[in-house]
Design a protein around this motif. Structure first.
Motif, PDB file in Angstrom:
ATOM      1  N   ASP A 132      14.142   1.677  20.628  1.00 53.86           N
ATOM      2  CA  ASP A 132      15.191   0.691  20.370  1.00 53.86           C
ATOM      3  C   ASP A 132      14.641  -0.710  20.106  1.00 53.86           C
ATOM      4  OD1 ASP A 132      17.120   2.612  20.622  1.00 53.86           O
ATOM      5  OD2 ASP A 132      17.702   2.081  22.668  1.00 53.86           O
ATOM      6  N   ASN A 133      13.375  -0.936  20.442  1.00 51.79           N
ATOM      7  CA  ASN A 133      12.737  -2.221  20.179  1.00 51.79           C
ATOM      8  C   ASN A 133      12.018  -2.233  18.833  1.00 51.79           C
ATOM      9  OD1 ASN A 133      13.492  -3.302  22.738  1.00 51.79           O
ATOM     10  ND2 ASN A 133      11.814  -2.143  23.680  1.00 51.79           N
ATOM     11  N   GLY A 134      12.109  -1.123  18.093  1.00 56.26           N
ATOM     12  CA  GLY A 134      11.436  -1.044  16.806  1.00 56.26           C
ATOM     13  C   GLY A 134       9.991  -0.618  16.897  1.00 56.26           C
ATOM     14  N   GLN A 135       9.543  -0.255  18.097  1.00 56.54           N
ATOM     15  CA  GLN A 135       8.165   0.190  18.281  1.00 56.54           C
ATOM     16  C   GLN A 135       8.052   1.683  17.987  1.00 56.54           C
ATOM     17  OE1 GLN A 135       5.083  -1.418  19.273  1.00 56.54           O
ATOM     18  NE2 GLN A 135       4.456   0.597  18.524  1.00 56.54           N
ATOM     19  N   ALA A 136       7.110   2.052  17.140  1.00 58.99           N
ATOM     20  CA  ALA A 136       6.869   3.458  16.833  1.00 58.99           C
ATOM     21  C   ALA A 136       5.834   4.024  17.795  1.00 58.99           C
ATOM     22  CB  ALA A 136       6.385   3.608  15.399  1.00 58.99           C
ATOM     23  N   TRP A 137       6.038   5.275  18.190  1.00 55.17           N
ATOM     24  CA  TRP A 137       5.166   5.971  19.130  1.00 55.17           C
ATOM     25  C   TRP A 137       4.768   7.325  18.556  1.00 55.17           C
ATOM     26  CZ3 TRP A 137       4.128   3.899  24.109  1.00 55.17           C
ATOM     27  CH2 TRP A 137       4.876   2.766  24.445  1.00 55.17           C
ATOM     28  N   LEU A 138       3.571   7.751  18.927  1.00 50.15           N
ATOM     29  CA  LEU A 138       3.082   9.076  18.567  1.00 50.15           C
ATOM     30  C   LEU A 138       2.684   9.808  19.838  1.00 50.15           C
ATOM     31  CD1 LEU A 138       2.316  10.800  15.977  1.00 50.15           C
ATOM     32  CD2 LEU A 138      -0.046  10.112  16.465  1.00 50.15           C
ATOM     33  N   CYS A 139       3.124  11.058  19.958  1.00 49.05           N
ATOM     34  CA  CYS A 139       2.805  11.899  21.116  1.00 49.05           C
ATOM     35  C   CYS A 139       2.263  13.223  20.591  1.00 49.05           C
ATOM     36  CB  CYS A 139       4.064  12.111  21.951  1.00 49.05           C
ATOM     37  SG  CYS A 139       3.850  13.132  23.445  1.00 49.05           S
ATOM     38  N   TRP A 140       1.272  13.792  21.282  1.00 49.41           N
ATOM     39  CA  TRP A 140       0.672  15.029  20.825  1.00 49.41           C
ATOM     40  C   TRP A 140      -0.103  15.661  21.983  1.00 49.41           C
ATOM     41  CZ3 TRP A 140      -1.281  10.218  20.210  1.00 49.41           C
ATOM     42  CH2 TRP A 140      -2.615  10.004  20.526  1.00 49.41           C
ATOM     43  N   GLY A 141      -0.632  16.862  21.768  1.00 49.41           N
ATOM     44  CA  GLY A 141      -1.515  17.420  22.776  1.00 49.41           C
ATOM     45  C   GLY A 141      -1.413  18.916  22.955  1.00 49.41           C
ATOM     46  N   ASN A 142      -2.462  19.470  23.525  1.00 50.15           N
ATOM     47  CA  ASN A 142      -2.546  20.883  23.880  1.00 50.15           C
ATOM     48  C   ASN A 142      -3.322  20.965  25.189  1.00 50.15           C
ATOM     49  OD1 ASN A 142      -2.594  23.647  23.924  1.00 50.15           O
ATOM     50  ND2 ASN A 142      -4.014  23.885  22.233  1.00 50.15           N
ATOM     51  N   PHE A 156      -0.768  13.461  25.241  1.00 53.95           N
ATOM     52  CA  PHE A 156      -1.200  12.114  24.884  1.00 53.95           C
ATOM     53  C   PHE A 156      -0.050  11.325  24.270  1.00 53.95           C
ATOM     54  CE2 PHE A 156      -5.019  14.827  24.344  1.00 53.95           C
ATOM     55  CZ  PHE A 156      -5.832  14.246  25.306  1.00 53.95           C
ATOM     56  N   LEU A 157      -0.057  10.014  24.503  1.00 55.75           N
ATOM     57  CA  LEU A 157       0.976   9.130  23.972  1.00 55.75           C
ATOM     58  C   LEU A 157       0.329   7.809  23.567  1.00 55.75           C
ATOM     59  CD1 LEU A 157       4.092   8.607  23.574  1.00 55.75           C
ATOM     60  CD2 LEU A 157       4.060   7.587  25.865  1.00 55.75           C
ATOM     61  N   ALA A 158       0.691   7.305  22.395  1.00 54.05           N
ATOM     62  CA  ALA A 158       0.134   6.027  21.935  1.00 54.05           C
ATOM     63  C   ALA A 158       1.140   5.319  21.047  1.00 54.05           C
ATOM     64  CB  ALA A 158      -1.174   6.249  21.176  1.00 54.05           C
ATOM     65  N   LYS A 159       1.030   3.995  20.998  1.00 55.33           N
ATOM     66  CA  LYS A 159       1.835   3.215  20.066  1.00 55.33           C
ATOM     67  C   LYS A 159       1.238   3.319  18.663  1.00 55.33           C
ATOM     68  CE  LYS A 159       3.367  -0.292  23.402  1.00 55.33           C
ATOM     69  NZ  LYS A 159       3.333  -1.733  23.759  1.00 55.33           N
ATOM     70  N   LEU A 160       2.111   3.187  17.666  1.00 52.26           N
ATOM     71  CA  LEU A 160       1.673   3.085  16.276  1.00 52.26           C
ATOM     72  C   LEU A 160       1.855   1.652  15.798  1.00 52.26           C
ATOM     73  CD1 LEU A 160       3.309   6.321  14.835  1.00 52.26           C
ATOM     74  CD2 LEU A 160       0.846   5.849  14.861  1.00 52.26           C
ATOM     75  N   LYS A 161       0.946   1.195  14.956  1.00 49.98           N
ATOM     76  CA  LYS A 161       1.106  -0.117  14.350  1.00 49.98           C
ATOM     77  C   LYS A 161       2.293  -0.085  13.384  1.00 49.98           C
ATOM     78  CE  LYS A 161      -3.705  -1.609  14.754  1.00 49.98           C
ATOM     79  NZ  LYS A 161      -4.915  -2.081  14.034  1.00 49.98           N
ATOM     80  N   PRO A 162       2.814  -1.259  12.995  1.00 51.73           N
ATOM     81  CA  PRO A 162       3.959  -1.287  12.080  1.00 51.73           C
ATOM     82  C   PRO A 162       3.727  -0.532  10.774  1.00 51.73           C
ATOM     83  CG  PRO A 162       3.681  -3.438  13.089  1.00 51.73           C
ATOM     84  CD  PRO A 162       2.501  -2.617  13.515  1.00 51.73           C
ATOM     85  N   ASN A 163       2.457  -0.392  10.350  1.00 52.14           N
ATOM     86  CA  ASN A 163       2.190   0.351   9.114  1.00 52.14           C
ATOM     87  C   ASN A 163       2.334   1.857   9.281  1.00 52.14           C
ATOM     88  OD1 ASN A 163      -0.176   1.220  10.407  1.00 52.14           O
ATOM     89  ND2 ASN A 163      -1.506  -0.162   9.256  1.00 52.14           N
ATOM     90  N   MET A 164       2.524   2.329  10.517  1.00 53.27           N
ATOM     91  CA  MET A 164       2.793   3.734  10.849  1.00 53.27           C
ATOM     92  C   MET A 164       1.598   4.663  10.655  1.00 53.27           C
ATOM     93  SD  MET A 164       5.900   3.582  11.895  1.00 53.27           S
ATOM     94  CE  MET A 164       6.585   5.241  11.912  1.00 53.27           C
ATOM     95  N   VAL A 165       0.452   4.133  10.276  1.00 53.73           N
ATOM     96  CA  VAL A 165      -0.697   4.994   9.992  1.00 53.73           C
ATOM     97  C   VAL A 165      -1.941   4.604  10.793  1.00 53.73           C
ATOM     98  CG1 VAL A 165       0.125   5.607   7.703  1.00 53.73           C
ATOM     99  CG2 VAL A 165      -1.362   3.613   7.965  1.00 53.73           C
ATOM    100  N   GLU A 166      -1.745   3.781  11.836  1.00 53.08           N
ATOM    101  CA  GLU A 166      -2.827   3.428  12.742  1.00 53.08           C
ATOM    102  C   GLU A 166      -2.305   3.388  14.172  1.00 53.08           C
ATOM    103  OE1 GLU A 166      -5.769   0.217  11.306  1.00 53.08           O
ATOM    104  OE2 GLU A 166      -3.865  -0.314  10.325  1.00 53.08           O
ATOM    105  N   LEU A 167      -3.122   3.844  15.114  1.00 48.81           N
ATOM    106  CA  LEU A 167      -2.762   3.696  16.519  1.00 48.81           C
ATOM    107  C   LEU A 167      -2.907   2.240  16.930  1.00 48.81           C
ATOM    108  CD1 LEU A 167      -4.412   6.799  18.249  1.00 48.81           C
ATOM    109  CD2 LEU A 167      -2.203   6.618  17.081  1.00 48.81           C
ATOM    110  N   ASP A 168      -2.081   1.828  17.877  1.00 48.57           N
ATOM    111  CA  ASP A 168      -2.072   0.449  18.339  1.00 48.57           C
ATOM    112  C   ASP A 168      -2.312   0.429  19.848  1.00 48.57           C
ATOM    113  OD1 ASP A 168      -1.780  -2.247  18.606  1.00 48.57           O
ATOM    114  OD2 ASP A 168       0.353  -2.315  18.081  1.00 48.57           O
TER     115      ASP A 168
END
Length: 336
Positions: free
Chosen positions: A184-194, A198-210
């Motif tokens: 809701d704050n406009g922050q993009a997140w990526l989650c993954w794992g096996n 794992f959880l990380a923020k994405l930069k506004p460009n959506m193609v880099e971890l932040d």
């Protein structure tokens, strides 16, 4: 005037060709679960855009020797397919929209994915087997201006590689099954794992971890996380270990920063399938859980660990925000 007429004719021809191509696409009726009956499909990832639901799936394909294979070779997924609907009853088959070979650094394995839209662009976060110098499972990202593609490699290299994460329970194939959300704050997140979530923020460009990659401690977490929001809660749904096979469990949090509270099981184990993979979406005022089992038989070949079949059932919430247990049905959401 001649130039204008020429441009008008060209545009009209392009429009007619596009309409002809669209009209030639195969459609089918929803007759219950499994939803897709002419192909083995797995790892469903729904997206809603402009009043239409798009469903991205991995295409499970048979090969000679598959039934005696092990160590991950049971799976043979060489492309990602897309289907769409505007009513959950009539579906259009758009064929494949992305292959591992579209990433020059990848050498195979089209495992679980999710497509997320931001500012008119569609980001395809997915799992592939990376070649030299990575030699491990990796998370890639492709991008398009259209939910049907064409999708192209966004950065020319993996977004997440094995050297970026701790080698936990699954070692060199920890980094699979990406899911993404914009909070809701406009922050993009990526989650993954096996084995490790794992959880990380994405930069506004959506193609880099932040920033740093966080580890989320979830009971019996195996793989296949899926992020969504309902009401005031965020949901992290995932494949957990049941009685020797996977079921679906979930946790909730007041924000993507956590804390994440385990809420127990959402489903039992999938029929005839070791794996199960959630995909949760709201579409036209209803909520749906997409998943896969392995009950389909095609050309005399029955479902198996690597020959799965995507299904869908309706999803309901309790007043306290928890999700009601979903019984996997043969009827699904098909209208009689």
């Amino acid at each position: 005037m001649k130039n204008f007429s020429f441009i008008f004719i060209i545009c009209s021809l392009v429009s007619l060709i596009g309409c002809a191509q669209e009209s030639n696409l195969k459609t089918f009726k929803n007759t219950g679960n499994p939803l897709i009956k002419d192909k083995f499909t797995a790892d469903p990832a729904p997206l809603v855009h402009n009043g239409r639901l798009y469903l991205y799936v991995g295409h499970d394909e048979y090969y000679e020797g598959q039934d005696s294979a092990s160590g991950g070779k049971e799976f043979n997924i060489t492309e990602w397919l897309c289907y769409s609907t505007d009513d959950m009853q009539t579906w259009t088959d758009h064929g494949y929209v992305l292959k591992p070979t579209d990433f020059k650094w990848a050498i195979g394995e089209a495992w679980a994915s999710q497509v997320l839209e931001k500012d008119g662009k569609f980001y395809y976060y997915t799992t592939v087997q990376a070649g030299e110098p990575y030699n491990s499972k990796a998370v890639g990202v492709a991008v398009s201006d259209n939910p049907l593609g064409p999708f192209v490699d966004a950065i020319g290299k993996p977004l997440v590689t094995d050297d970026m994460t701790s080698n936990g329970a699954r070692g060199w194939w920890n980094d699979i099954d990406p899911t993404a959300i914009i909070d809701d704050n406009g922050q993009a997140w990526l989650c993954w794992g096996n084995g490790t979530c794992f959880l990380a923020k994405l930069k506004p460009n959506m193609v880099e971890l932040d920033g740093e990659i966080e580890v989320i401690d979830l009971p019996k977490f195996v793989e296949g996380p899926w992020l969504h929001k309902y009401g005031n809660l965020y949901y992290l749904t995932y494949a957990s270990m049941g009685q020797g096979r996977e079921n679906i469990a979930y946790a909730t949090a007041p924000s993507m920063e956590g804390p994440w509270t385990p809420q127990g099981e959402l489903t039992g184990m999938a029929e005839n399938s070791f794996t199960i993979h959630p995909g949760i979406i709201q579409f036209k005022d209803k909520w749906y859980l997409f998943y896969h089992n392995a009950t389909l038989t095609i050309d005399g070949r029955s479902g198996a660990i690597g020959r799965r079949s995507v299904c869908v059932d309706e999803l309901y919430y309790n007043p306290d925000g928890t999700m009601k247990f979903v019984e996997q049905t043969k009827e699904g959401v098909a209208k009689k």
